[in-house]
Design a protein around this motif. Structure first.
Motif, PDB file in Angstrom:
ATOM      1  N   LYS A  16      -8.284  -2.488   1.687  1.00 20.90           N
ATOM      2  CA  LYS A  16      -8.528  -1.351   2.862  1.00 20.90           C
ATOM      3  C   LYS A  16      -7.470  -0.679   3.090  1.00 20.90           C
ATOM      4  O   LYS A  16      -7.495   0.758   3.605  1.00 20.90           O
ATOM      5  N   ALA A  17      -6.244  -1.532   3.204  1.00 19.52           N
ATOM      6  CA  ALA A  17      -4.998  -0.764   3.556  1.00 19.52           C
ATOM      7  C   ALA A  17      -4.199  -0.006   2.590  1.00 19.52           C
ATOM      8  O   ALA A  17      -3.276   0.695   2.946  1.00 19.52           O
ATOM      9  N   VAL A  28       1.850  -6.786   5.040  1.00 23.05           N
ATOM     10  CA  VAL A  28       1.121  -5.670   5.422  1.00 23.05           C
ATOM     11  C   VAL A  28       0.146  -5.811   6.440  1.00 23.05           C
ATOM     12  O   VAL A  28      -0.261  -5.113   7.171  1.00 23.05           O
ATOM     13  N   LEU A  29      -0.380  -7.179   6.708  1.00 26.00           N
ATOM     14  CA  LEU A  29      -1.413  -7.519   7.484  1.00 26.00           C
ATOM     15  C   LEU A  29      -1.060  -8.371   8.861  1.00 26.00           C
ATOM     16  O   LEU A  29      -0.014  -8.997   8.529  1.00 26.00           O
ATOM     17  N   ASP A  51       6.548  -4.039   6.185  1.00 25.10           N
ATOM     18  CA  ASP A  51       5.551  -4.241   4.992  1.00 25.10           C
ATOM     19  C   ASP A  51       6.171  -5.426   4.166  1.00 25.10           C
ATOM     20  O   ASP A  51       5.526  -6.502   3.777  1.00 25.10           O
ATOM     21  N   ARG A  76       0.845   4.077   2.379  1.00 24.47           N
ATOM     22  CA  ARG A  76       1.219   4.258   3.834  1.00 24.47           C
ATOM     23  C   ARG A  76       2.705   5.009   3.889  1.00 24.47           C
ATOM     24  O   ARG A  76       2.786   5.397   5.168  1.00 24.47           O
ATOM     25  N   PRO A 114       0.945  -1.308   0.139  1.00 21.99           N
ATOM     26  CA  PRO A 114       0.007   0.064   0.012  1.00 21.99           C
ATOM     27  C   PRO A 114       1.009   1.406   0.008  1.00 21.99           C
ATOM     28  O   PRO A 114       1.198   1.699   1.036  1.00 21.99           O
ATOM     29  N   GLN A 142       7.785   1.619   8.487  1.00 19.46           N
ATOM     30  CA  GLN A 142       6.768   0.906   7.886  1.00 19.46           C
ATOM     31  C   GLN A 142       7.018   0.130   6.621  1.00 19.46           C
ATOM     32  O   GLN A 142       6.475  -0.904   6.524  1.00 19.46           O
TER      33      GLN A 142
END
Length: 532
Positions: free
Chosen positions: A522-523, A130-131, A125, A89, A86, A121
Motif C-alpha cells: 500500500k505504501a 517504511v512502516l 525509510d 514516495r 516505495p 523521507q
C-alpha cells in the motif's frame, strides 16, 4: 518510462533533457529573493525551517557547487527499489522534471524544499523502515531507532554525499545477504519461478510415479538436486528432501509428507515477499544489537546466544500459541537476572479465563496452585463458593510454589517488561519434538534452560555450572544476577540467510509478515523493485 528508469537516466545522463551529471553540473541561476522564498516554503516543516535558518538560507541542492550532491542523491534513489522501498514516495522522475522546468524563483524554492523533503523521507525509510511496526500489528512492540531529521540533513550537508548515503542502510551482513537474495529471487520470478507444484500426498523412499517426478523436478529447480532422469524416490532424492527440510525448519527425515509438500509448493513470488519483509524488519533494528546478545526467532522456534556475530549456543523454543491474547510479542530488552526454583504467579488473564471456570466446577481442581487473598495469605478452598465470582470480581491470586512440576520449570530468565514476557524452563518437554512449537501463553519456553543459564553465567564465573547447581540445590527461590545485562531480541523472521548466503524459510504462523507486506504494498513497494 518508470520512476526507477528515470532515476537511472538522471544519474547517467542518458535521457535528453534529464538532469544527468552533465546537466547537474550546470549552475542554476541565483535568484535574489531565494532566501525569503525558502523560508516560506520550509515554514511548515520545523526541522527544515531550523536547518535552513541555521545556514542563513543557503541552498543545499540548487546552488553553486551542489551538483555532486544532486548526482549522489539521484544515484541513491535509482537503487531504492532494490532496497525494497516505495520509490514513488521520493519519485525521482518528478524531481528530475522539476529541475528541467525551473523558470522562476518560486519554482526554485519549491524544488529546493522538495529535494530536502525527498531526502529526509528516503533517509528515514532506508535507515529505520517504511512502516511504523505497532501500526501494522499491535503485537509488534518494537520501536524503530528513529534519527533526528534536522541532525540527519545537517550531517548530510557537512559530509561527502555519496559516502553519507551509502551508510544509511543497515550495516549488517544479513541485510546485505537479503538484498542479494531479493535480486536473485526477482530474476527467478521473472523466469516463471520453480515450475509446476508437487501434488498433495506423501512421498517416501522406494516410491515412483507422477508425484515423485514432480517432487524431483521441483527440487532440481530449487537447486537441492542435480539433474537426474530417475523417476524413483532413491537415495539422492531422499538426501535432497532432507536438505530442503533442514532449510525450512522441518524434521529432516527424508519423507515428503504434508508439511514438506506444502513448503515445497510455496511460490517464488511468496518467498520474495518474505525477503522484502525481512529487509524491512532489519531496518527496524538498525542499531547496535550488542557484542553479546540473545536472539529469539519466534517464527523459527529457536533461541540463540550470539557472541561477536557468531552463534555460540542454540536451543529449541516454544512460543505463544496463535491466539489473540497469547501470541508472543516482538521487542528488545535486557536480561538482568535469572530466578532459580521460581514461583509461578499465575497471570490474571489465565486465572480468570482458564482456572476460575475449573474451580467453579470443582473447588479442588488444580490443587497444586495455592489460593492467595488480598493480604498475601494462603487460604483454604474449603467453604468457598467459587460460582459466586466472575472474572471481574474474583478476589484471589493463584501461585504455584517451586517444584519440578512448576509451570516455569526450575529457572526463568528475566528482562522486566510491561508485557510480562520472559524465557523459562518447562516440565512439558514433549512439545520440543514438534516442528511447529506455538503452545505457550506468550512466554518463551526453552528446551535446554540449564545450558542456557551456564552460557549466560560463563562471563562472570569460572564455574557457571557449579554456581547454578548450588542455587538449584537449595530448593527455594533464588535470584542470580547477571553482572552485565545481556540484550535480548524477540524477533519474527520467516526468511533468513545463512552465512553461506543460502536462504532459509519458515511459516508465517501469526500472519504478521502477510500484514507487513500488505502495508508495504500500500505504501508503494513492488515485488520487482520497480514502481511507476
Amino acid at each position: 518510462m518508470t520512476a526507477v528508469a528515470m532515476a537511472a537516466a538522471v544519474t547517467t545522463g542518458a535521457v535528453v533533457g534529464s538532469v544527468g551529471p552533465a546537466m547537474a553540473a550546470q549552475e542554476l541561476p541565483v535568484l535574489s529573493p531565494f532566501r525569503q522564498a525558502i523560508a516560506a516554503a520550509a515554514g511548515s516543516d520545523r526541522a527544515l525551517a531550523a536547518f535552513y535558518q541555521a545556514r542563513d538560507y543557503e541552498p543545499l541542492w540548487t546552488g553553486r557547487g551542489d551538483a555532486r550532491r544532486r548526482e549522489a542523491f539521484f544515484r541513491a534513489l535509482s537503487g531504492a527499489g532494490a532496497q525494497g522501498l516505495p520509490v514513488r514516495r521520493y519519485d525521482p522522475a518528478v524531481l528530475a522534471r522539476a529541475f528541467r522546468e525551473v523558470r522562476t524563483e518560486r519554482d526554485r524554492d519549491r524544488l529546493e524544499v522538495l529535494m530536502s523533503e525527498a531526502f529526509l523521507q528516503y533517509a528515514h525509510d532506508v535507515q529505520t523502515g517504511v512502516l511504523t511496526p505497532s501500526k501494522v500489528d499491535p503485537d509488534i512492540k518494537r520501536k524503530a531507532p528513529l534519527r533526528d531529521r534536522r541532525a540527519t540533513i545537517e550531517a548530510f550537508a557537512k559530509s561527502s554525499p555519496a559516502a553519507f548515503l551509502a551508510q544509511l542502510p543497515p550495516h549488517n551482513p544479513d541485510y546485505d545477504r537479503l538484498l542479494k537474495a531479493k535480486l536473485d529471487m526477482e530474476r527467478l520470478v521473472a523466469r516463471g519461478g520453480w515450475g509446476p507444484t508437487v501434488p498433495d500426498g506423501k512421498y517416501e523412499p522406494g516410491d515412483s510415479g507422477r508425484g515423485v517426478i514432480a517432487l524431483r523436478n521441483r527440487l532440481v529447480a530449487m537447486g537441492y538436486l542435480g539433474r537426474t532422469a530417475s523417476a524413483r524416490y532413491d537415495g539422492m532424492l531422499q538426501h535432497a528432501v532432507q536438505l530442503f527440510q533442514a532449510d525450512h525448519g522441518l524434521n529432516a527425515d527424508g519423507v515428503a509428507g504434508r508439511d514438506t509438500v506444502r513448503a515445497l509448493n510455496v511460490s517464488a513470488r511468496d518467498r520474495l515477499k518474505s525477503i522484502i519483509v525481512a529487509m524491512e524488519r532489519l531496518r527496524w533494528m538498525n542499531m547496535d544489537l550488542g557484542k553479546r546478545y540473545v536472539w529469539v526467532n519466534e517464527a523459527d522456534f529457536t533461541a540463540r546466544v550470539v557472541d561477536d556475530g557468531k552463534t555460540t549456543f542454540e536451543t529449541r523454543a516454544v512460543v505463544g500459541k496463535n491466539g489473540k491474547d497469547t501470541r508472543s510479542p516482538e521487542f528488545s530488552d535486557q536480561i538482568e537476572f535469572m530466578v532459580v526454583n521460581p514461583t509461578w504467579n499465575v497471570p490474571r488473564s489465565i486465572v480468570t479465563k482458564e482456572y476460575l471456570p475449573m474451580l467453579q466446577k470443582n473447588p479442588n481442581a488444580v490443587s497444586y496452585l495455592k489460593l492467595i487473598n488480598s493480604s498475601g495469605q494462603t487460604v483454604s478452598r474449603d467453604g468457598i463458593d467459587f460460582t459466586q465470582f466472575t472474572a471481574q470480581d474474583f478476589p484471589f491470586e493463584l501461585k504455584q510454589p517451586p517444584s519440578a512440576r512448576n509451570a516455569l520449570g526450575l529457572v526463568k530468565f528475566m528482562f522486566p517488561n510491561r508485557y510480562n514476557i520472559y524465557l523459562h524452563d518447562t516440565p512439558t518437554k514433549y512439545l520440543f519434538k514438534r516442528d511447529t512449537r506455538a503452545y505457550s501463553h506468550g512466554c518463551i519456553r526453552l528446551n535446554d534452560p540449564f545450558d542456557f543459564a551456564y552460557t549466560l553465567l560463563r562471563p562472570q564465573t569460572s564455574d557457571p555450572k557449579g554456581v547454578f547447581k548450588a542455587a538449584l540445590a537449595t530448593g527455594v527461590e533464588t535470584i542470580l544476577n547477571l553482572k552485565k545485562p545481556v540484550p535480548v531480541h524477540l524477533v519474527y523472521f520467516t526468511a533468513w540467510p545463512t552465512a553461506r548466503g543460502t536462504m532459509t524459510y519458515r511459516r508465517d504462523i501469526y500472519g504478521r509478515d502477510a500484514e507487513i507486506f500488505d502495508a508495504l504494498a500500500k505504501a508503494g513497494v513492488a515485488l520487482d523493485g520497480v514502481q511507476g
